[in-house]
Design a protein around this motif. Sequence first.
Motif, mmCIF file in Angstrom:
data_model
loop_
_atom_site.group_PDB
_atom_site.id
_atom_site.type_symbol
_atom_site.label_atom_id
_atom_site.label_comp_id
_atom_site.label_asym_id
_atom_site.label_seq_id
_atom_site.Cartn_x
_atom_site.Cartn_y
_atom_site.Cartn_z
ATOM 1 N N ILE A 1 -3.181 -0.156 14.745
ATOM 2 C CA ILE A 1 -2.775 1.236 14.524
ATOM 3 C C ILE A 1 -1.423 1.297 13.815
ATOM 4 N N ILE A 2 -0.451 0.525 14.298
ATOM 5 C CA ILE A 2 0.878 0.521 13.670
ATOM 6 C C ILE A 2 0.787 -0.002 12.248
ATOM 7 N N VAL A 3 0.122 -1.125 12.064
ATOM 8 C CA VAL A 3 0.030 -1.737 10.734
ATOM 9 C C VAL A 3 -0.619 -0.775 9.747
ATOM 10 N N ASP A 4 -1.764 -0.227 10.099
ATOM 11 C CA ASP A 4 -2.469 0.687 9.196
ATOM 12 C C ASP A 4 -1.636 1.938 8.913
ATOM 13 N N TYR A 5 -1.020 2.488 9.937
ATOM 14 C CA TYR A 5 -0.222 3.700 9.756
ATOM 15 C C TYR A 5 0.960 3.451 8.815
ATOM 16 N N VAL A 6 1.682 2.375 9.039
ATOM 17 C CA VAL A 6 2.857 2.072 8.207
ATOM 18 C C VAL A 6 2.450 1.832 6.759
ATOM 19 N N ILE A 7 1.421 1.039 6.541
ATOM 20 C CA ILE A 7 0.960 0.761 5.175
ATOM 21 C C ILE A 7 0.503 2.050 4.496
ATOM 22 N N ASN A 8 -0.272 2.872 5.191
ATOM 23 C CA ASN A 8 -0.753 4.132 4.621
ATOM 24 C C ASN A 8 0.379 5.103 4.321
ATOM 25 N N GLN A 9 1.365 5.198 5.198
ATOM 26 C CA GLN A 9 2.514 6.073 4.948
ATOM 27 C C GLN A 9 3.290 5.595 3.730
ATOM 28 N N GLY A 10 3.434 4.296 3.593
ATOM 29 C CA GLY A 10 4.103 3.753 2.408
ATOM 30 C C GLY A 10 3.369 4.140 1.137
ATOM 31 N N LEU A 11 2.059 3.971 1.134
ATOM 32 C CA LEU A 11 1.256 4.319 -0.046
ATOM 33 C C LEU A 11 1.358 5.811 -0.371
ATOM 34 N N GLN A 12 1.302 6.657 0.645
ATOM 35 C CA GLN A 12 1.400 8.097 0.426
ATOM 36 C C GLN A 12 2.756 8.503 -0.134
ATOM 37 N N ASN A 13 3.769 7.678 0.096
ATOM 38 C CA ASN A 13 5.112 7.984 -0.377
ATOM 39 C C ASN A 13 5.529 7.126 -1.569
ATOM 40 N N GLY A 14 4.563 6.494 -2.219
ATOM 41 C CA GLY A 14 4.828 5.770 -3.454
ATOM 42 C C GLY A 14 5.307 4.339 -3.291
ATOM 43 N N PHE A 15 5.168 3.766 -2.108
ATOM 44 C CA PHE A 15 5.572 2.382 -1.873
ATOM 45 C C PHE A 15 4.341 1.522 -1.642
ATOM 46 N N ASN A 16 4.291 0.369 -2.287
ATOM 47 C CA ASN A 16 3.247 -0.611 -2.020
ATOM 48 C C ASN A 16 3.842 -1.612 -1.033
ATOM 49 N N LEU A 17 3.774 -1.275 0.246
ATOM 50 C CA LEU A 17 4.436 -2.060 1.281
ATOM 51 C C LEU A 17 3.638 -3.301 1.622
ATOM 52 N N ARG A 18 4.341 -4.409 1.657
ATOM 53 C CA ARG A 18 3.754 -5.668 2.105
ATOM 54 C C ARG A 18 4.735 -6.324 3.059
ATOM 55 N N ALA A 19 4.220 -6.910 4.086
ATOM 56 C CA ALA A 19 5.074 -7.561 5.073
ATOM 57 C C ALA A 19 5.541 -8.915 4.564
ATOM 58 N N ASN A 20 6.814 -9.187 4.779
ATOM 59 C CA ASN A 20 7.363 -10.517 4.510
ATOM 60 C C ASN A 20 7.144 -11.415 5.721
ATOM 61 N N HIS A 21 7.108 -10.778 6.904
ATOM 62 C CA HIS A 21 6.956 -11.516 8.154
ATOM 63 C C HIS A 21 6.011 -10.747 9.071
ATOM 64 N N TYR A 22 5.164 -11.489 9.771
ATOM 65 C CA TYR A 22 4.307 -10.921 10.802
ATOM 66 C C TYR A 22 4.754 -11.492 12.143
ATOM 67 N N VAL A 23 4.809 -10.642 13.148
ATOM 68 C CA VAL A 23 5.257 -11.065 14.475
ATOM 69 C C VAL A 23 4.209 -10.689 15.515
ATOM 70 N N THR A 24 4.312 -11.325 16.682
ATOM 71 C CA THR A 24 3.343 -11.051 17.741
ATOM 72 C C THR A 24 3.916 -10.228 18.875
ATOM 73 N N ASN A 25 5.255 -10.000 18.855
ATOM 74 C CA ASN A 25 5.838 -9.197 19.921
ATOM 75 C C ASN A 25 7.090 -8.475 19.429
ATOM 76 N N LEU A 26 7.502 -7.488 20.180
ATOM 77 C CA LEU A 26 8.628 -6.636 19.825
ATOM 78 C C LEU A 26 9.927 -7.425 19.710
ATOM 79 N N GLU A 27 10.184 -8.300 20.660
ATOM 80 C CA GLU A 27 11.431 -9.075 20.658
ATOM 81 C C GLU A 27 11.585 -9.897 19.381
ATOM 82 N N GLU A 28 10.504 -10.518 18.950
ATOM 83 C CA GLU A 28 10.537 -11.317 17.732
ATOM 84 C C GLU A 28 10.861 -10.448 16.517
#
Length: 103
Positions: free
Chosen positions: A11-38
Amino acid sequence: MILFERQQSPIIVDYVINQGLQNGFNLRANHYVTNLEEGLSMAAMGKGLPFLYSGMNDQTLEKKYHIKIADLQDDSLDQNILVAINQQRTSELLSQLFETLQQ
């Protein structure tokens, strides 16, 4: 950008990517994490911008990780998406993205 692994929080990943696209950004992650602390630790080191649900912010994270958390409000959702940034170690591009996201 720093995102959760998609299987951790699609949900977070899809929402963030879609919001970026709607606002003219082609967002790509440099890093993927498995938890909030990381993700927040990486932000504190200046590695990028992590996104999280507002419910994850217990009001101690800014002090604990020495970061700034901005609320990206959207009244149509049950929870807002937040972004965290290291205020001392930012690039101009990350600063511009952060400012755009706050608007």
